[in-house]
Design a protein around this motif. Structure first.
Motif, mmCIF file in Angstrom:
data_model
loop_
_atom_site.group_PDB
_atom_site.id
_atom_site.type_symbol
_atom_site.label_atom_id
_atom_site.label_comp_id
_atom_site.label_asym_id
_atom_site.label_seq_id
_atom_site.Cartn_x
_atom_site.Cartn_y
_atom_site.Cartn_z
ATOM 1 N N SER A 211 0.827 -1.201 0.000
ATOM 2 C CA SER A 211 0.000 0.000 0.000
ATOM 3 C C SER A 211 0.860 1.248 0.000
ATOM 4 O O SER A 211 2.065 1.219 0.256
ATOM 5 C CB SER A 211 -0.903 0.018 1.235
ATOM 6 O OG SER A 211 -0.116 0.218 2.407
ATOM 7 N N GLN A 215 -1.832 4.846 3.778
ATOM 8 C CA GLN A 215 -2.981 3.949 3.865
ATOM 9 C C GLN A 215 -2.942 3.014 5.064
ATOM 10 O O GLN A 215 -3.718 2.071 5.133
ATOM 11 C CB GLN A 215 -3.087 3.141 2.567
ATOM 12 C CG GLN A 215 -3.449 3.988 1.366
ATOM 13 C CD GLN A 215 -3.475 3.202 0.067
ATOM 14 O OE1 GLN A 215 -2.611 2.369 -0.207
ATOM 15 N NE2 GLN A 215 -4.481 3.465 -0.754
ATOM 16 N N SER A 260 -6.784 1.584 4.964
ATOM 17 C CA SER A 260 -7.321 0.458 4.200
ATOM 18 C C SER A 260 -6.373 -0.732 4.163
ATOM 19 O O SER A 260 -6.790 -1.835 3.805
ATOM 20 C CB SER A 260 -7.626 0.905 2.765
ATOM 21 O OG SER A 260 -6.436 1.316 2.095
ATOM 22 N N PHE A 622 -11.681 0.284 -0.707
ATOM 23 C CA PHE A 622 -11.001 -0.972 -1.006
ATOM 24 C C PHE A 622 -11.891 -2.120 -0.561
ATOM 25 O O PHE A 622 -12.457 -2.096 0.541
ATOM 26 C CB PHE A 622 -9.667 -1.067 -0.262
ATOM 27 C CG PHE A 622 -8.522 -0.434 -0.976
ATOM 28 C CD1 PHE A 622 -7.695 -1.178 -1.794
ATOM 29 C CD2 PHE A 622 -8.261 0.925 -0.830
ATOM 30 C CE1 PHE A 622 -6.632 -0.598 -2.459
ATOM 31 C CE2 PHE A 622 -7.203 1.512 -1.477
ATOM 32 C CZ PHE A 622 -6.388 0.743 -2.300
ATOM 33 N N GLY A 648 -8.868 -1.837 -5.108
ATOM 34 C CA GLY A 648 -9.226 -0.441 -4.898
ATOM 35 C C GLY A 648 -10.150 0.090 -5.971
ATOM 36 O O GLY A 648 -10.079 -0.316 -7.135
ATOM 37 N N GLN A 651 -10.044 5.615 -6.324
ATOM 38 C CA GLN A 651 -8.923 6.228 -5.616
ATOM 39 C C GLN A 651 -8.543 7.557 -6.258
ATOM 40 O O GLN A 651 -8.686 7.757 -7.468
ATOM 41 C CB GLN A 651 -7.724 5.279 -5.625
ATOM 42 C CG GLN A 651 -7.953 4.012 -4.824
ATOM 43 C CD GLN A 651 -6.825 3.031 -5.052
ATOM 44 O OE1 GLN A 651 -6.966 2.077 -5.796
ATOM 45 N NE2 GLN A 651 -5.684 3.268 -4.412
#
Length: 846
Positions: A211, A215, A260, A622, A648, A651
């Motif tokens: 990630s 995040q 996430s 996500f 995802g 975004q």
């Protein structure tokens, strides 16, 4: 038929009604945060009659119907969550449970016989006791591990299987953080790669399971310490102050809504009824390079003890760092840069009574480097004067009852200040030989986060199994202000001819605020002794995107057999990130004009600007799902196999909107789609006296349809494109542990190998050549080993350590010149060397 607590179940029929419980005795949530104990007592009074109905039902004492309730608190009276309870009858198997938020665990269907109860949790000492045949409840104190203890008949808890927990979780204890070898041990962030899910990039940012660095939600003692603007982990805490670091990467609670990819929980220490003091690295290091001087000093210290024994305690932890960097290739007088940093953590806890606890925390960080960035390619005049500071002030109240009701209320406020200033106002010039003149940017950033948290765990309800309901709300008010000024940049070729100029317009003073609120409802449902389900839903909204998000999650854990030696886990859910102000505020930074001077005499001008259409943005999301198996093997080895996938949608990313040949507009859109898939295999064991062994293999694939992060300071004049993310590492092997050599001598070791990070080729006009991130740095490998000797001197205990990092001397470059038009194309920098290290620690009185 009216079941116990049925009236309360009706209250929980609606999510909004249940979330309103925290406000029953307060006109506003802000007031609630400051009057937590009064509200807690009010809630107790309102629910007391319902809970009384439930607690008044006495369990039958006939065989097979006996109940045993265990309440676990630490030495300061705080309930211990997720402690493993093992109940054993002589000659028969064991029954395993885990404690809830109130520190309680319950065994049902027992026979009226004697049992042996074992309570353990990583970071604590194991406790064992006999349970008489007529015992219905027992209160147990679980003591935190100490660096040095007078007690000889204690041993650390191994990291076993928690059959009732659904989340994928791993813990680094204070002993592991202080014992394992890694570079720059004064910064606890450098210990995070001991989690196989975590990698650090070239500038030290933390990436969890492929990630982006923002995040992952980072908390300190329950309070959010992510930078309010960038979302990065920049708050510094002394390594000696950390009791444990817990990383949750999948199937975690809906209580966490701002990360996430995972949740990083840093828990710090607290004093007890004994005065304690420790000190580390209190002797500075010296070197003779270009004269005798102090080159590095990183002292750390802690002091703790009682304010009033059994009632109130304090804890102080501080650390400092002084570094003098000497660059051999630069002339004397312009060859060194000094930097200093210090931090201090002050905590106090007061138990107003045995069920009402108040904790206050104050953390301060300061940093100054007058010539930051000094190197062979960045001489003294091109460095910047950098000053950073950060503060955290937090107050938390906790109250709990014997029937399982647990409430906590907290208020925290954090400030961040980041200043950078050039050494003068000379033109900034870049060439293949390095920089000259004065840095082109001057900035002053101010950011603040005020947060309020309120969580309520209700008494367990028996209906088709056992239900543990938890609900809560969280408010975050963020304010950001930035002053920035940029001057032109001149870029020349190796022959001195002009290649490019960059000029900036706009900027100046900019500001942006955000107000985010979230609420959650969760039910941990123990369907049977071996099957647990966790169902939850979370609601979030902020003042930038203005979209109410609905995030459901569900997870299961199933134990194969009553002994809990094998556990299967599965979960799926919707996960969100906090809105990134660093992305949203880029249009306020102004415009950039680049003029390219080609060798044929032609000139190309490009004007870059950024824009955001806030009203039409959607909240990113996500979809995460994961499955895992944990198995206890012979000889007390534990095997874990985990698969996780993240998908995802919507975004935020800047994409190019070409308005004309000489103008590029970068617009913030919801066009980004990240994809991650990872497999992890872990083998671990805790040997006698708490010596750990950990080995893992990880595979990951982290891809995106938009891999470029367009920025006014570092533009890339190419269209967004798909490819590997810059922190994708397909393969990684990790090994670490501590082993006894002989009496008072320990060997600590770590080895880390992984595939190199990807990068792209660019040309002189900042355009990507070929596929994005199609090339990789050399594979990374580091082998570290340290030997520590613990000995007594007079009436004190000390520990002396000597070791070597990067034993093989592998270079492990982190930067490469990927400009195909540069005479230094494909040259590496940011390399490592073999390093001999030493450390002395003062552990306290014998």
């Amino acid at each position: 038929m009216n079941l116990p607590g049925q009236r309360f179940i009706r209250i929980t029929d609606g999510v909004s009604a249940l979330l309103a419980l925290s406000f029953l005795c307060s006109e506003s949530f802000a007031v609630a945060a400051h009057t937590g104990f009064e509200i807690g007592r009010c809630i107790e009074n309102r629910l007391g009659r319902i809970a009384g109905e439930r607690s008044s039902v006495q369990p039958s004492q006939r065989d097979g119907s006996r109940r045993l309730r265990v309440t676990v608190t630490d030495e300061n009276g705080i309930p211990v969550l997720a402690a493993k309870l093992s109940l054993v009858e002589a000659g028969r198997g064991r029954i395993v449970r885990a404690t809830d938020e109130a520190g309680q665990g319950e065994f049902t269907g027992l026979e009226a016989k004697e049992y042996q109860l074992r309570i353990e949790k990583p970071g604590f000492y194991v406790t064992e006791l006999k349970i008489a045949s007529d015992t219905e409840s027992v209160q147990v104190t679980l003591y935190h591990q100490q660096e040095f203890t007078e007690t000889v008949n204690v041993y650390e808890s191994p990291a076993g299987i928690q059959a009732e927990r659904t989340e994928k979780s791993a813990v680094l204890t204070s002993r592991e953080i202080l014992s394992l070898p890694y570079p720059s041990t004064h910064d606890v962030r450098n210990a995070l790669p001991f989690f196989p899910e975590i990698l650090q990039d070239a500038v030290g940012r933390v990436h969890v399971n492929g990630s982006d660095a923002y995040q992952v939600q980072s908390n300190l003692d329950g309070f959010n310490i992510m930078h309010p603007v960038t979302g990065l982990l920049e708050m510094h805490v002394s390594t000696d102050a950390i009791r444990s670091i817990e990383l949750q990467t999948s199937r975690y609670s809906v209580q966490y809504g701002q990360g996430s990819s995972g949740v990083l929980e840093l828990a710090t220490g607290m004093g007890d009824d004994r005065y304690r003091f420790s000190a580390t690295n209190f002797i500075p290091g010296v070197q003779t390079n270009k004269g005798l001087h102090v080159n590095n000093w990183t002292p750390r210290w802690t002091i703790s003890g009682p304010i009033r024994r059994g009632r109130a305690w304090f804890y102080e932890a501080g650390d400092g760092e002084y570094v003098q960097n000497v660059v051999d290739e630069l002339p004397v007088g312009a060859d060194r840069a000094r930097a200093w940093r210090w931090s201090g953590l002050t905590k106090s806890q007061i138990n107003l009574n045995e069920r009402n606890i108040l904790t206050a925390t104050f953390l301060v960080n300061r940093f100054r480097s007058k010539h930051d960035g000094l190197s062979l390619l960045t001489p003294l005049e091109a460095t910047v004067d950098r000053r950073n500071s950060a503060y955290l002030l937090a107050l938390k109240g906790q109250t709990y009852r014997s029937n399982g009701l647990f409430a906590e209320f907290g208020f925290g406020i954090s400030w961040y200040r980041d200043d950078e200033a050039p050494q003068g106002d000379s033109p900034y010039r870049l060439s293949p030989e390095g920089a000259s003149g004065n840095f082109f940017r001057q900035s002053a950033d101010r950011a603040r986060r005020a947060q309020v948290i309120a969580n309520l765990t209700l008494p367990t309800i028996d209906w088709a199994g056992r239900h543990e309901f938890k609900t809560g709300v969280e408010l975050n008010s963020i304010a950001y202000e930035r002053t920035v000024m940029r001057r032109p940049i001149i870029v020349v070729r190796a022959d001195g001819t002009l290649a490019r100029t960059s000029a900036f317009a706009g900027g100046g003073l900019l500001s942006k605020d955000n107000f985010a609120r979230g609420a959650f409802l969760q039910d941990r449902w123990s369907i049977t002794r071996r099957l647990t389900a966790e169902l939850g839903v979370r609601l979030d909204r902020d003042s930038i995107i203005h979209q109410l998000t609905f995030s459901p999650r569900i997870a299961f854990a199933y134990a194969l057999g009553e002994n809990g030696k094998t556990k299967l886990s599965f979960g799926v859910g919707d996960f969100r990130d906090a809105t990134n102000l660093a992305l949203v505020t880029r249009p306020l930074e102004g415009e950039r004009t680049d003029v390219f001077y080609r060798r044929d005499g032609s000139v190309r001008t490009v004007v870059s600007s950024f824009s955001v259409g806030e009203p039409i943005l959607k909240a990113p999301r996500f979809l995460n799902w994961s499955a895992g198996i944990e198995r206890e093997l012979p000889a007390s080895f534990y095997l874990t196999v985990e698969f996780i996938a993240r998908r995802g949608r919507d975004q935020l990313v800047y994409v190019q909107r070409d308005l004309a040949q000489s103008r590029v507009a970068f617009a913030l859109t919801n066009d980004r789609r990240d994809r991650f898939a990872g497999l992890q295999v872990v083998l671990r064991r805790t040997f006698k006296n708490g010596y750990p062994l950990f080995a893992s293999y990880s595979y990951m694939r982290a891809r995106s349809n938009a891999v470029f992060d367009f920025d006014i300071d570092n533009p890339v004049f190419s269209q967004q494109a798909s490819g590997p993310l810059p922190w994708e590492v397909p393969h990684r092997f990790l090994l670490w542990g501590v082993a006894p050599l002989r009496k008072s001598f320990d060997l600590a070791y770590s080895a880390d190998w992984h595939t190199g990070f990807p990068y792209s080729f660019i040309n002189q006009e900042q355009q990507v050549v070929g596929a994005p991130n199609a090339h990789r740095l050399p594979d990374y490998f580091s082998l570290n080993a340290h030997v520590e000797w613990r000995f007594d001197l007079l009436k004190y205990r000390l520990a002396l350590r000597v070791g070597m990092n990067n034993i093989t001397g592998r270079r492990n470059p982190t930067v490469i010149n990927s400009n195909i038009d540069s005479p230094h194309f494909m040259e590496f920098s940011g390399t490592q060397h073999r390093v001999l290290t030493s450390r002395i620690r003062f552990l306290g009185r014998k």
